[in-house]
Design an enzyme around this catalytic site. Structure first.
Site, PDB file in Angstrom:
ATOM      1  N   PHE A 128       0.815  -1.227   0.000  1.00  0.00           N
ATOM      2  CA  PHE A 128       0.000   0.000   0.000  1.00  0.00           C
ATOM      3  C   PHE A 128       0.848   1.276   0.000  1.00  0.00           C
ATOM      4  CE2 PHE A 128       0.918  -0.006   4.536  1.00  0.00           C
ATOM      5  CZ  PHE A 128       1.067   1.357   4.802  1.00  0.00           C
ATOM      6  N   LYS A 152      -1.323  -7.327  -8.908  1.00  0.00           N
ATOM      7  CA  LYS A 152      -2.293  -7.317  -7.808  1.00  0.00           C
ATOM      8  C   LYS A 152      -1.895  -6.174  -6.892  1.00  0.00           C
ATOM      9  CE  LYS A 152      -2.941  -8.499  -3.790  1.00  0.00           C
ATOM     10  NZ  LYS A 152      -3.677  -7.431  -3.125  1.00  0.00           N
ATOM     11  N   GLU A 168      -5.035  -3.936  -1.805  1.00  0.00           N
ATOM     12  CA  GLU A 168      -6.485  -3.703  -1.773  1.00  0.00           C
ATOM     13  C   GLU A 168      -6.822  -2.380  -1.078  1.00  0.00           C
ATOM     14  OE1 GLU A 168      -4.699  -5.886  -0.265  1.00  0.00           O
ATOM     15  OE2 GLU A 168      -5.408  -6.396   1.737  1.00  0.00           O
ATOM     16  N   SER A 216       5.294  -6.882   3.482  1.00  0.00           N
ATOM     17  CA  SER A 216       5.841  -7.204   4.804  1.00  0.00           C
ATOM     18  C   SER A 216       6.620  -8.527   4.765  1.00  0.00           C
ATOM     19  CB  SER A 216       4.697  -7.307   5.822  1.00  0.00           C
ATOM     20  OG  SER A 216       3.823  -8.334   5.426  1.00  0.00           O
ATOM     21  N   CYS A 237       9.612   1.824   3.511  1.00  0.00           N
ATOM     22  CA  CYS A 237      10.509   0.721   3.880  1.00  0.00           C
ATOM     23  C   CYS A 237      11.914   1.242   4.149  1.00  0.00           C
ATOM     24  CB  CYS A 237      10.551  -0.329   2.791  1.00  0.00           C
ATOM     25  SG  CYS A 237      11.298   0.276   1.282  1.00  0.00           S
TER      26      CYS A 237
HETATM   27  P1  NAD Z   1       1.541  -6.511   3.201  1.00  0.00           P
HETATM   28  O1  NAD Z   1       2.532  -7.605   3.294  1.00  0.00           O
HETATM   29  O2  NAD Z   1       0.449  -6.460   4.193  1.00  0.00           O
HETATM   30  O3  NAD Z   1       0.817  -6.555   1.766  1.00  0.00           O
HETATM   31  C1  NAD Z   1       1.571  -6.650   0.577  1.00  0.00           C
HETATM   32  C2  NAD Z   1       0.740  -7.394  -0.465  1.00  0.00           C
HETATM   33  O4  NAD Z   1       0.491  -8.721   0.015  1.00  0.00           O
HETATM   34  C3  NAD Z   1      -0.624  -6.750  -0.713  1.00  0.00           C
HETATM   35  O5  NAD Z   1      -0.909  -6.782  -2.080  1.00  0.00           O
HETATM   36  C4  NAD Z   1      -1.567  -7.623   0.098  1.00  0.00           C
HETATM   37  O6  NAD Z   1      -2.859  -7.683  -0.449  1.00  0.00           O
HETATM   38  C5  NAD Z   1      -0.911  -8.986   0.023  1.00  0.00           C
HETATM   39  N1  NAD Z   1      -1.236  -9.794   1.200  1.00  0.00           N
HETATM   40  C6  NAD Z   1      -1.532  -9.357   2.461  1.00  0.00           C
HETATM   41  N2  NAD Z   1      -1.785 -10.390   3.274  1.00  0.00           N
HETATM   42  C7  NAD Z   1      -1.652 -11.517   2.538  1.00  0.00           C
HETATM   43  C8  NAD Z   1      -1.782 -12.913   2.835  1.00  0.00           C
HETATM   44  N3  NAD Z   1      -2.104 -13.342   4.051  1.00  0.00           N
HETATM   45  N4  NAD Z   1      -1.556 -13.784   1.838  1.00  0.00           N
HETATM   46  C9  NAD Z   1      -1.208 -13.360   0.612  1.00  0.00           C
HETATM   47  N5  NAD Z   1      -1.091 -12.052   0.277  1.00  0.00           N
HETATM   48  C10 NAD Z   1      -1.297 -11.136   1.218  1.00  0.00           C
HETATM   49  O7  NAD Z   1       2.370  -5.143   3.178  1.00  0.00           O
HETATM   50  P2  NAD Z   1       1.802  -3.658   3.221  1.00  0.00           P
HETATM   51  O8  NAD Z   1       1.272  -3.381   4.577  1.00  0.00           O
HETATM   52  O9  NAD Z   1       0.912  -3.401   2.060  1.00  0.00           O
HETATM   53  O10 NAD Z   1       3.146  -2.816   2.974  1.00  0.00           O
HETATM   54  C11 NAD Z   1       4.017  -2.454   4.005  1.00  0.00           C
HETATM   55  C12 NAD Z   1       5.190  -3.386   4.075  1.00  0.00           C
HETATM   56  O11 NAD Z   1       5.886  -3.394   2.839  1.00  0.00           O
HETATM   57  C13 NAD Z   1       6.224  -2.964   5.115  1.00  0.00           C
HETATM   58  O12 NAD Z   1       6.677  -4.092   5.796  1.00  0.00           O
HETATM   59  C14 NAD Z   1       7.334  -2.353   4.279  1.00  0.00           C
HETATM   60  O13 NAD Z   1       8.605  -2.374   4.872  1.00  0.00           O
HETATM   61  C15 NAD Z   1       7.276  -3.218   3.073  1.00  0.00           C
HETATM   62  N6  NAD Z   1       7.917  -2.580   1.930  1.00  0.00           N
HETATM   63  C16 NAD Z   1       9.154  -3.034   1.583  1.00  0.00           C
HETATM   64  C17 NAD Z   1       9.812  -2.433   0.525  1.00  0.00           C
HETATM   65  C18 NAD Z   1      11.186  -2.914   0.138  1.00  0.00           C
HETATM   66  O14 NAD Z   1      11.644  -2.531  -0.925  1.00  0.00           O
HETATM   67  N7  NAD Z   1      11.854  -3.717   0.943  1.00  0.00           N
HETATM   68  C19 NAD Z   1       9.217  -1.373  -0.161  1.00  0.00           C
HETATM   69  C20 NAD Z   1       7.951  -0.952   0.227  1.00  0.00           C
HETATM   70  C21 NAD Z   1       7.308  -1.567   1.288  1.00  0.00           C
END
Ligand code: NAD
Length: 496
Positions: free
Chosen positions: A148, A172, A175, A225, A280
């Site tokens: 997000f 994807k 959401e 994450s 991040c």
């Molecule tokens: P998230 O892991 O909650 O969601 C990421 C994606 O995974 C979304 O599209 C979500 O719909 C999907 N998802 C969520 N739960 C799921 C499940 N149980 N099974 C399968 N798919 C699922 O992450 P977020 O809250 O959207 O983003 C923040 C995180 O992203 C932070 O941890 C941040 O550090 C990380 N991030 C990392 C970088 C990097 O380059 N290392 C860059 C940006 C963000």
């Protein structure tokens, strides 16, 4: 209003059975409903993408790159619209959203180098009149699963190079922020991208699992994450896919006694609290070396943090906005309580003072954080930052390396040797020396180490062209008639 999927060059309602709300974090109101897809819809989108991708792979490199150039123009022309949608859905300020769009443009600009980065090699007469050459081909359909916090930059960083290399994509988006990706879908179409090369399927775990198991998706890029990234890496690998998963960060900023403390203080406050700390690469922990450095830095940063103003995404005076959801707000607030219980000293308390319905948490700062505390261990995706006091560079490096994450790490110093030691000894993928947010430019690889990244490939930067393509190596001989190629030999071929 409802946001649907985008498949085969047009909005696609899907089954319409399941929808979910998308909120405006600045005021807590529902913006629209989102259609959630399922694995059947993923399969349909992949079938479309596979067919379109096969044609796209045959399209000349010149034509592909013209479309990337056109997309770049369209993103620039639509910056205000994209920023508005990003701000509404994500809560980040318009200035921050425009900064993100600038970095997204870098991805498009660098993708115009796809032909150069992915070109092959040729060796003449390696032995026995044999020439060897290698070339790269698109992998086919790429699955892109986005977070997000960068609704524009991450989808474009993932997809631009994949598309430029001749692949089709299934995106994807998160959401929580699907609107920006929907607008990007329309812009790709306007840029002349053939229908079905870019597809967007909305939803949650069911869609992700559909991507992870579909046999016609050989490569997956994920940003999000650590828990979910690890799951995606393991399940995707199990299903025979290459996976690049960029995950959580807990970025340490070491400040040496010899540093320009005024510069370090400003850099910390910007890098730590910008975007409500939902980056991040945000600085999470400040590590002043020595008591004097700590006391002086605190004296400098406290007034700067207290002067920060949070507000709605479209409030031009706001320095940062709301966090993404009520759940996130509760988690961030709970992290403050836990830090206090575990011995941290709350020196700036941002928990109160905002009575709107938005998901706001004020900038907070906790001193005397130790490596045993949750405040050290957990990634907190909201404006609560910690100070870990250390006594030497050695200790600062140990503390930085103690963490399970290795996304970014930063040192402020005037001493070349300290900086050199830090860059050599710290196990993080992106390092800053007097640079607080060391996100590399588009033509360098981006990515963390340890549990900040799963899979050894990079999806941004030059390695992205390699991740999104298959390498083939051909050994060929065109013997003159009457040569020795009819001779039977049972020995392993040697190059003599
Ligand atoms: P998230 O892991 O909650 O969601 C990421 C994606 O995974 C979304 O599209 C979500 O719909 C999907 N998802 C969520 N739960 C799921 C499940 N149980 N099974 C399968 N798919 C699922 O992450 P977020 O809250 O959207 O983003 C923040 C995180 O992203 C932070 O941890 C941040 O550090 C990380 N991030 C990392 C970088 C990097 O380059 N290392 C860059 C940006 C963000």
């Amino acid at each position: 209003m409802k946001i649907s999927h985008f498949i085969a060059g047009q909005p696609h309602a899907g089954s319409g059975i399941h929808t979910g709300p998308v909120f405006n974090p600045s005021n807590g109101h529902k913006l629209y409903d989102l259609d959630y897809g399922d694995s059947d819809l993923v399969d349909h989108a992949v079938a479309v993408a596979k067919k379109a991708g096969a044609e796209w792979a045959k399209t000349s490199q010149a034509r592909r790159l013209q479309i990337i150039f056109k997309m770049r123009e369209l993103v620039i022309a639509n910056t205000d619209r994209i920023a508005e949608i990003t701000g509404q859905e994500n809560g980040k300020t318009l200035a921050d959203a425009k900064g993100e769009i600038g970095r997204a443009l870098e991805a498009l600009e660098y993708a115009t180098n796809a032909a150069q980065i992915s070109k092959g090699e040729y060796s003449l007469n390696v032995g026995g009149g044999i020439d060897v050459y290698s070339f790269r081909q698109p992998v086919g359909v790429v699955g892109c699963i986005a977070p997000f916090n960068f609704p524009v930059m991450v989808p474009l960083m993932m997809a631009s190079m994949a598309i430029a290399c001749g692949n089709a994509v299934i995106l994807k988006p998160s959401e929580k922020v699907p609107g920006a990706s929907f607008l990007l879908s329309e812009l790709w179409k306007e840029a002349g991208l053939p229908d079905g090369v870019w597809n967007m399927v909305n939803g949650g775990k069911e869609v992700v699992d559909g991507i992870l198991t579909n046999p016609d998706i050989p490569a997956i890029s994920f940003v999000g994450s650590t828990a979910i990234g690890e799951y995606i890496y393991q399940k995707g690998s199990h299903h025979g896919k290459r996976v690049a998963a960029y995950t959580g960060g807990k970025n340490h900023m070491v400040v040496m006694p010899d540093a320009d403390l005024e510069a370090a203080a400003s850099a910390f406050v910007s890098a730590a609290y910008g975007s409500a700390s939902q980056r991040c690469m945000a600085i999470s922990l400040l590590l002043p070396v020595g008591k004097q450095t700590a006391d002086k830095l605190i004296e400098l940063i406290v007034p700067k943090i207290k002067a920060l103003r949070m507000g709605a995404y479209n409030d031009p005076k706001a320095d940062f906005g709301a966090v993404i959801s009520t759940v996130s707000k509760e988690q961030v607030l709970a992290s403050i309580d836990t830090a206090i219980e575990q011995g941290g000293e709350l020196i700036i308390d941002g928990r109160f003072g905002e009575d709107s319905n938005g998901f706001y948490v004020g900038a907070s700062l906790i001193d005397n954080v130790t490596v045993e505390m949750e405040m050290y261990k957990k990634e907190i995706f909201g404006p609560v930052r910690g100070i870990v006091r250390v006594n030497s560079l050695d200790e600062a490096i140990d503390v930085t390396n103690h963490h399970e994450y290795g996304n970014g790490a930063v040192i402020y110093t005037r001493d070349g040797n300290s900086a050199h030691r830090f860059t050599v000894e710290v196990k993080a993928g992106m390092l800053g020396v007097n640079v607080a947010v060391p996100v590399p430019v588009g033509h360098h690889n981006f990515g963390g180490l340890r549990r900040s990244k799963f899979g050894d490939a990079h999806m941004f930067g030059p390695d992205a062209a390699r991740f999104y393509s298959d390498l083939k190596t051909v050994s060929q001989r065109w013997p003159e008639s009457g040569g020795d190629s009819h001779t039977l030999s049972m020995a392993f071929p040697s190059n003599e």
